[in-house]
Design a protein around this motif. Structure first.
Motif, PDB file in Angstrom:
ATOM      1  N   GLU A  60      13.843   4.950   1.929  1.00 35.68           N
ATOM      2  CA  GLU A  60      14.254   5.330   0.570  1.00 35.68           C
ATOM      3  C   GLU A  60      13.165   6.159  -0.109  1.00 35.68           C
ATOM      4  O   GLU A  60      13.447   7.175  -0.759  1.00 35.68           O
ATOM      5  CB  GLU A  60      14.530   4.075  -0.255  1.00 35.68           C
ATOM      6  N   LEU A  61      11.912   5.745   0.042  1.00 42.42           N
ATOM      7  CA  LEU A  61      10.807   6.458  -0.593  1.00 42.42           C
ATOM      8  C   LEU A  61      10.673   7.877  -0.048  1.00 42.42           C
ATOM      9  O   LEU A  61      10.511   8.838  -0.802  1.00 42.42           O
ATOM     10  CB  LEU A  61       9.500   5.687  -0.379  1.00 42.42           C
ATOM     11  N   PHE A  62      10.767   8.020   1.277  1.00 42.63           N
ATOM     12  CA  PHE A  62      10.600   9.343   1.884  1.00 42.63           C
ATOM     13  C   PHE A  62      11.850  10.211   1.748  1.00 42.63           C
ATOM     14  O   PHE A  62      11.771  11.436   1.910  1.00 42.63           O
ATOM     15  CB  PHE A  62      10.213   9.206   3.352  1.00 42.63           C
ATOM     16  N   SER A  63      12.992   9.601   1.444  1.00 44.58           N
ATOM     17  CA  SER A  63      14.223  10.372   1.286  1.00 44.58           C
ATOM     18  C   SER A  63      14.146  11.330   0.104  1.00 44.58           C
ATOM     19  O   SER A  63      14.805  12.372   0.089  1.00 44.58           O
ATOM     20  CB  SER A  63      15.413   9.435   1.105  1.00 44.58           C
ATOM     21  N   HIS A  64      13.328  11.002  -0.896  1.00 47.41           N
ATOM     22  CA  HIS A  64      13.166  11.871  -2.065  1.00 47.41           C
ATOM     23  C   HIS A  64      12.501  13.199  -1.696  1.00 47.41           C
ATOM     24  O   HIS A  64      12.554  14.158  -2.471  1.00 47.41           O
ATOM     25  CB  HIS A  64      12.351  11.162  -3.143  1.00 47.41           C
ATOM     26  N   PHE A  65      11.867  13.227  -0.522  1.00 44.84           N
ATOM     27  CA  PHE A  65      11.173  14.433  -0.090  1.00 44.84           C
ATOM     28  C   PHE A  65      11.836  15.061   1.128  1.00 44.84           C
ATOM     29  O   PHE A  65      11.297  15.996   1.722  1.00 44.84           O
ATOM     30  CB  PHE A  65       9.717  14.104   0.219  1.00 44.84           C
ATOM     31  N   GLY A  66      13.008  14.551   1.493  1.00 44.02           N
ATOM     32  CA  GLY A  66      13.764  15.106   2.612  1.00 44.02           C
ATOM     33  C   GLY A  66      13.095  14.959   3.958  1.00 44.02           C
ATOM     34  O   GLY A  66      13.178  15.854   4.801  1.00 44.02           O
ATOM     35  N   LEU A  67      12.443  13.818   4.180  1.00 37.06           N
ATOM     36  CA  LEU A  67      11.639  13.663   5.391  1.00 37.06           C
ATOM     37  C   LEU A  67      12.018  12.457   6.246  1.00 37.06           C
ATOM     38  O   LEU A  67      11.233  12.056   7.120  1.00 37.06           O
ATOM     39  CB  LEU A  67      10.153  13.555   5.008  1.00 37.06           C
ATOM     40  N   ILE A  68      13.185  11.892   6.028  1.00 38.98           N
ATOM     41  CA  ILE A  68      13.553  10.693   6.770  1.00 38.98           C
ATOM     42  C   ILE A  68      13.509  10.928   8.281  1.00 38.98           C
ATOM     43  O   ILE A  68      13.061  10.068   9.051  1.00 38.98           O
ATOM     44  CB  ILE A  68      14.965  10.207   6.357  1.00 38.98           C
ATOM     45  N   ASP A  69      13.961  12.088   8.710  1.00 35.95           N
ATOM     46  CA  ASP A  69      14.042  12.366  10.148  1.00 35.95           C
ATOM     47  C   ASP A  69      12.684  12.580  10.798  1.00 35.95           C
ATOM     48  O   ASP A  69      12.580  12.642  12.029  1.00 35.95           O
ATOM     49  CB  ASP A  69      14.933  13.585  10.394  1.00 35.95           C
ATOM     50  N   ARG A  70      11.628  12.686   9.995  1.00 33.46           N
ATOM     51  CA  ARG A  70      10.293  12.901  10.561  1.00 33.46           C
ATOM     52  C   ARG A  70       9.385  11.683  10.404  1.00 33.46           C
ATOM     53  O   ARG A  70       8.186  11.734  10.695  1.00 33.46           O
ATOM     54  CB  ARG A  70       9.642  14.128   9.910  1.00 33.46           C
ATOM     55  N   VAL A  71       9.962  10.580   9.962  1.00 27.15           N
ATOM     56  CA  VAL A  71       9.215   9.328   9.806  1.00 27.15           C
ATOM     57  C   VAL A  71       9.744   8.311  10.808  1.00 27.15           C
ATOM     58  O   VAL A  71      10.937   8.040  10.856  1.00 27.15           O
ATOM     59  CB  VAL A  71       9.347   8.768   8.376  1.00 27.15           C
TER      60      VAL A  71
ATOM     61  N   ARG B 178       0.814  -1.212   0.000  1.00 31.76           N
ATOM     62  CA  ARG B 178       0.000   0.000   0.000  1.00 31.76           C
ATOM     63  C   ARG B 178       0.850   1.265   0.000  1.00 31.76           C
ATOM     64  O   ARG B 178       0.386   2.327  -0.415  1.00 31.76           O
ATOM     65  CB  ARG B 178      -0.911   0.016   1.231  1.00 31.76           C
ATOM     66  N   LEU B 179       2.063   1.163   0.474  1.00 34.73           N
ATOM     67  CA  LEU B 179       2.944   2.333   0.565  1.00 34.73           C
ATOM     68  C   LEU B 179       3.619   2.565  -0.787  1.00 34.73           C
ATOM     69  O   LEU B 179       4.819   2.387  -0.960  1.00 34.73           O
ATOM     70  CB  LEU B 179       3.992   2.108   1.662  1.00 34.73           C
ATOM     71  N   THR B 180       2.820   2.990  -1.752  1.00 41.27           N
ATOM     72  CA  THR B 180       3.295   3.201  -3.110  1.00 41.27           C
ATOM     73  C   THR B 180       3.938   4.583  -3.238  1.00 41.27           C
ATOM     74  O   THR B 180       3.746   5.451  -2.377  1.00 41.27           O
ATOM     75  CB  THR B 180       2.134   3.105  -4.101  1.00 41.27           C
ATOM     76  N   PRO B 181       4.690   4.839  -4.305  1.00 40.38           N
ATOM     77  CA  PRO B 181       5.260   6.177  -4.502  1.00 40.38           C
ATOM     78  C   PRO B 181       4.212   7.286  -4.502  1.00 40.38           C
ATOM     79  O   PRO B 181       4.467   8.378  -3.993  1.00 40.38           O
ATOM     80  CB  PRO B 181       5.946   6.050  -5.869  1.00 40.38           C
ATOM     81  N   SER B 182       3.027   7.023  -5.032  1.00 38.64           N
ATOM     82  CA  SER B 182       1.968   8.050  -5.045  1.00 38.64           C
ATOM     83  C   SER B 182       1.486   8.355  -3.634  1.00 38.64           C
ATOM     84  O   SER B 182       1.247   9.515  -3.279  1.00 38.64           O
ATOM     85  CB  SER B 182       0.787   7.577  -5.901  1.00 38.64           C
ATOM     86  N   VAL B 183       1.336   7.313  -2.813  1.00 39.87           N
ATOM     87  CA  VAL B 183       0.915   7.508  -1.430  1.00 39.87           C
ATOM     88  C   VAL B 183       1.986   8.267  -0.656  1.00 39.87           C
ATOM     89  O   VAL B 183       1.683   9.188   0.110  1.00 39.87           O
ATOM     90  CB  VAL B 183       0.617   6.148  -0.754  1.00 39.87           C
ATOM     91  N   VAL B 184       3.248   7.895  -0.861  1.00 39.78           N
ATOM     92  CA  VAL B 184       4.354   8.578  -0.184  1.00 39.78           C
ATOM     93  C   VAL B 184       4.392  10.046  -0.573  1.00 39.78           C
ATOM     94  O   VAL B 184       4.629  10.920   0.270  1.00 39.78           O
ATOM     95  CB  VAL B 184       5.696   7.891  -0.509  1.00 39.78           C
ATOM     96  N   ARG B 185       4.135  10.347  -1.836  1.00 39.83           N
ATOM     97  CA  ARG B 185       4.118  11.744  -2.291  1.00 39.83           C
ATOM     98  C   ARG B 185       3.022  12.529  -1.567  1.00 39.83           C
ATOM     99  O   ARG B 185       3.249  13.648  -1.096  1.00 39.83           O
ATOM    100  CB  ARG B 185       3.892  11.804  -3.793  1.00 39.83           C
ATOM    101  N   ALA B 186       1.838  11.930  -1.452  1.00 43.76           N
ATOM    102  CA  ALA B 186       0.727  12.621  -0.781  1.00 43.76           C
ATOM    103  C   ALA B 186       1.007  12.791   0.709  1.00 43.76           C
ATOM    104  O   ALA B 186       0.795  13.875   1.269  1.00 43.76           O
ATOM    105  CB  ALA B 186      -0.567  11.836  -0.985  1.00 43.76           C
ATOM    106  N   TRP B 187       1.487  11.745   1.352  1.00 43.51           N
ATOM    107  CA  TRP B 187       1.790  11.834   2.780  1.00 43.51           C
ATOM    108  C   TRP B 187       2.922  12.828   3.038  1.00 43.51           C
ATOM    109  O   TRP B 187       2.893  13.546   4.038  1.00 43.51           O
ATOM    110  CB  TRP B 187       2.145  10.470   3.332  1.00 43.51           C
ATOM    111  N   SER B 188       3.900  12.865   2.152  1.00 45.55           N
ATOM    112  CA  SER B 188       4.996  13.829   2.294  1.00 45.55           C
ATOM    113  C   SER B 188       4.478  15.249   2.141  1.00 45.55           C
ATOM    114  O   SER B 188       4.932  16.170   2.834  1.00 45.55           O
ATOM    115  CB  SER B 188       6.084  13.551   1.253  1.00 45.55           C
TER     116      SER B 188
END
Length: 223
Positions: A131-142, A92-102
């Motif tokens: 890796e997915l959230f790293s594209h949005f600079g959010l690793i430290d908040r996940v 369920r944690l697809t790139p589109s979902v990660v983009r929206a959550w980010s």
């Protein structure tokens, strides 16, 4: 579906579960509500629609292994920031979902995202999620849920979440019911596929239609 295709019964009725309806001419009626009835892609088989005023889902609260009363305190009151929650399932944690959550995390700077709801999160799953959230600079908040063996995963997850973020194009219908049972708001995207409107259907029936977003941008704004 093969059984329904052979018309095992004189009257055959469709309900939940199939991404684009059953797609069979042998389905005579399709149970719908105000949300799913307008979803034209959900009923390609030509079944007659039967609208239900009360909604499509009835949830048995007694089936949930959670202490509801203990979960009625929002973590934000103690942490001083909003914690969004999402299911940690790579299906369920697809790139589109990660983009929206980010997008939600960027829109609410003083917030974080807890990935969980499952009993155990493997190192491989954590690595992929990071890796997915790293594209949005959010690793430290996940962050990832840690579940003690003697406690249910649902209880641990919802005790740390202020707002639940739904997945798409497959809604988390059961999880949406559980979140609302303990008083946690749910934000969903109401898409075209039948499986993408389950949570929206639940929210409409619960009088919270404003939490169902028509687009990803609206999803972020609502959250």
């Amino acid at each position: 579906l093969a059984l329904f295709a052979r018309r095992a019964a004189g009257v055959q009725v469709g309900w939940l579960g199939w991404p684009r309806g059953e797609g069979l001419d042998t389905i005579d009626f399709q149970l719908t509500d105000a949300v799913t009835s307008n979803n034209e892609e959900a009923f390609p088989g030509g079944a007659k629609r039967v609208p239900l005023d009360s909604g499509l889902v009835a949830f048995n609260a007694g089936s949930v292994a959670m202490d509801v009363e203990k979960l009625r305190v929002f973590p934000a009151f103690e942490a001083g920031l909003i914690t969004f929650g999402g299911i940690c399932d790579l299906a369920r944690l697809t790139p589109s979902v990660v983009r929206a959550w980010s997008g939600v995390l960027h829109a609410v700077p003083a917030s974080r995202l807890l990935l969980g709801y499952v009993g155990f999160v493997s190192l491989a799953v954590k690595a992929r999620a990071k890796e997915l959230f790293s594209h949005f600079g959010l690793i430290d908040r996940v962050t990832f849920q840690v579940t003690p063996p003697e406690v249910s995963a649902q209880h641990v997850f919802f005790s740390q979440v202020d707002i639940f973020l739904d997945t798409f194009p497959v809604s988390a219908a059961v999880e949406t019911c559980e979140a609302m049972l303990v008083g946690i708001p749910v934000v969903t995207i109401e898409a075209a596929r039948k499986t993408a409107v389950s949570s929206a259907s639940i929210l409409h029936a619960a009088g919270k239609a404003e939490w169902a977003a028509p687009t990803e941008e609206a999803f972020i704004q609502i959250a």
